[in-house]
Design a protein around this motif. Sequence first.
Motif, PDB file in Angstrom:
ATOM      1  N   PHE A 396       0.835  -1.203   0.000  1.00  0.00           N
ATOM      2  CA  PHE A 396       0.000   0.000   0.000  1.00  0.00           C
ATOM      3  C   PHE A 396       0.873   1.258   0.000  1.00  0.00           C
ATOM      4  O   PHE A 396       0.604   2.220  -0.730  1.00  0.00           O
ATOM      5  N   LEU A 397       1.943   1.230   0.797  1.00  0.00           N
ATOM      6  CA  LEU A 397       2.864   2.364   0.816  1.00  0.00           C
ATOM      7  C   LEU A 397       3.553   2.542  -0.527  1.00  0.00           C
ATOM      8  O   LEU A 397       3.749   3.663  -1.000  1.00  0.00           O
ATOM      9  N   ASP A 398       3.936   1.426  -1.137  1.00  0.00           N
ATOM     10  CA  ASP A 398       4.586   1.506  -2.449  1.00  0.00           C
ATOM     11  C   ASP A 398       3.678   2.140  -3.489  1.00  0.00           C
ATOM     12  O   ASP A 398       4.142   2.895  -4.354  1.00  0.00           O
ATOM     13  N   VAL A 399       2.391   1.827  -3.424  1.00  0.00           N
ATOM     14  CA  VAL A 399       1.441   2.428  -4.361  1.00  0.00           C
ATOM     15  C   VAL A 399       1.415   3.949  -4.179  1.00  0.00           C
ATOM     16  O   VAL A 399       1.408   4.711  -5.161  1.00  0.00           O
ATOM     17  N   GLN A 400       1.427   4.389  -2.924  1.00  0.00           N
ATOM     18  CA  GLN A 400       1.447   5.830  -2.651  1.00  0.00           C
ATOM     19  C   GLN A 400       2.737   6.471  -3.156  1.00  0.00           C
ATOM     20  O   GLN A 400       2.716   7.544  -3.771  1.00  0.00           O
ATOM     21  N   ILE A 401       3.861   5.812  -2.888  1.00  0.00           N
ATOM     22  CA  ILE A 401       5.157   6.353  -3.314  1.00  0.00           C
ATOM     23  C   ILE A 401       5.212   6.448  -4.831  1.00  0.00           C
ATOM     24  O   ILE A 401       5.666   7.454  -5.390  1.00  0.00           O
ATOM     25  N   THR A 402       4.724   5.416  -5.515  1.00  0.00           N
ATOM     26  CA  THR A 402       4.721   5.428  -6.981  1.00  0.00           C
ATOM     27  C   THR A 402       3.857   6.547  -7.523  1.00  0.00           C
ATOM     28  O   THR A 402       4.252   7.273  -8.457  1.00  0.00           O
ATOM     29  N   ALA A 403       2.677   6.726  -6.937  1.00  0.00           N
ATOM     30  CA  ALA A 403       1.767   7.779  -7.409  1.00  0.00           C
ATOM     31  C   ALA A 403       2.382   9.163  -7.210  1.00  0.00           C
ATOM     32  O   ALA A 403       2.332  10.013  -8.110  1.00  0.00           O
ATOM     33  N   GLU A 404       2.978   9.394  -6.036  1.00  0.00           N
ATOM     34  CA  GLU A 404       3.574  10.703  -5.767  1.00  0.00           C
ATOM     35  C   GLU A 404       4.828  10.913  -6.601  1.00  0.00           C
ATOM     36  O   GLU A 404       5.126  12.044  -7.013  1.00  0.00           O
ATOM     37  N   SER A 405       5.575   9.845  -6.871  1.00  0.00           N
ATOM     38  CA  SER A 405       6.770   9.955  -7.717  1.00  0.00           C
ATOM     39  C   SER A 405       6.384  10.308  -9.149  1.00  0.00           C
ATOM     40  O   SER A 405       7.062  11.094  -9.819  1.00  0.00           O
ATOM     41  N   ARG A 406       5.286   9.721  -9.628  1.00  0.00           N
ATOM     42  CA  ARG A 406       4.809  10.052 -10.974  1.00  0.00           C
ATOM     43  C   ARG A 406       4.363  11.505 -11.059  1.00  0.00           C
ATOM     44  O   ARG A 406       4.579  12.182 -12.066  1.00  0.00           O
ATOM     45  N   GLN A 407       3.731  11.988  -9.982  1.00  0.00           N
ATOM     46  CA  GLN A 407       3.322  13.388  -9.956  1.00  0.00           C
ATOM     47  C   GLN A 407       4.539  14.301  -9.981  1.00  0.00           C
ATOM     48  O   GLN A 407       4.559  15.328 -10.675  1.00  0.00           O
ATOM     49  N   PHE A 408       5.576  13.914  -9.237  1.00  0.00           N
ATOM     50  CA  PHE A 408       6.838  14.668  -9.234  1.00  0.00           C
ATOM     51  C   PHE A 408       7.426  14.721 -10.638  1.00  0.00           C
ATOM     52  O   PHE A 408       7.831  15.781 -11.126  1.00  0.00           O
TER      53      PHE A 408
END
Length: 431
Positions: A396-408
């Motif tokens: 679940f944390l990885d999904v959040q990190i991936t989403a925020e990294s894509r936004q970055f």
Amino acid sequence: MAKQGAKGAMPRLRFPEFRNAPEWENAILGDLSEVVRGGSPRPIDGFLTNTADGLNWLKIGDVDKEAKYVTHTAEKVRPEALSKTRVVNPGDLILSNSMSFGRPYILQIKTCIHDGWIAITGIAQRAGRDFLYYSISAPSSQNYFVDNAAGSGVQNLNADIIKALPVYFPSRPEQQKIADCLTSLDEVIAAQARKVEALKTHKRGLMQQLFPREGETRPRLRFPEFRDAPEWITRSLGELMVIGSSRRVHESDWVTTGVPFYRARELVAIGKGEPINPLFISEALYAEFSRLTGEIDEGQLLVTGVGSIGIPYLVKSGDRFYFKDGNIIWLKNGQVDLSGDFLFRLFESEYVQGQIATMAGIGTVGTYTIENAKRTIASFPVDKREQQRIADCLSFLDVQITAESRQFAAFKTHKQGLMQQLFPSPEDVAA
């Protein structure tokens, strides 16, 4: 586009209040500022100091390549070094002549710089500092540096190349509008970067608590439903599963189509969701080798043994590829004792990564071998429901990190596209 015969240039995008303003003026950077190279006292170790009268000494490693400002130095030099080095002041621009190639930074401190830095000082009134910073950062300027850099191997810049950089600039009010726009966007990008790093830091801290420390049999944090569960057990991976690798594939076996063939570098990129240019082997060779070694199966783990050592890849349903022997270790996990998801997370943990680092550091060239993998100790709860609970939490944390990294990444891409339009490119410059 600028009209033929015009002396200036027009960007493709202007703010509404400046759409009828004159074309941009042109100059070279040397006309707008003083461009000078730093200097290095020799030997530098003889000039380093910790005393109160020491002067800041800026090295390449002191600067985050993604930063905008230079805010500190790790070392200081004695005042006597001034005869051999150069002092630059807050508000000056600097860029490296080799590392972070052509990337400018704004100084917020007074510091000495060595000969790996080139300073842009004494900026003329007709060019605002922040505007000039973004102008040098713009794609057209960065392309100029690449096209004109010296050296056939490692390319580098010198003061003369940088002085000759073409600079196009509008009125000061328009310059300020552009700088303010890009500064605001930089602040958004920086905030997004902090968000991504905060999530990564949270994950690292959480993993330290979800997995026992070396010598312990209980993690410091357990989910409520497992707080009274038995202690974790430890086993070597060689006791839990068959560990091996693939058959040798020679470069002469590569073909243009067929079954994908991955080396360590491709496997790492796939795990990160990055694009690759895969190699292939024939269906016939894949079938022959699969009869000898078996095929990869869901829940098994592949771990890099060279290069970026110890990077795990969890085999997923539908995966069909072959991989390089020796470079990638094959943990043929039957999921009897360890679920695939938990085994993957176990290999991300400090507990296992520390073992890998120790084992890989024994030889002259760091490698993680089949025998190393067999000796690697796994600590795990017997109840697979607890294993899955841990894996799901981290996923679940990885999904959040991936989403925020894509936004970055999207913000950075947007900025690059915006700068291409806000600053004239060569085709926008009048003849």
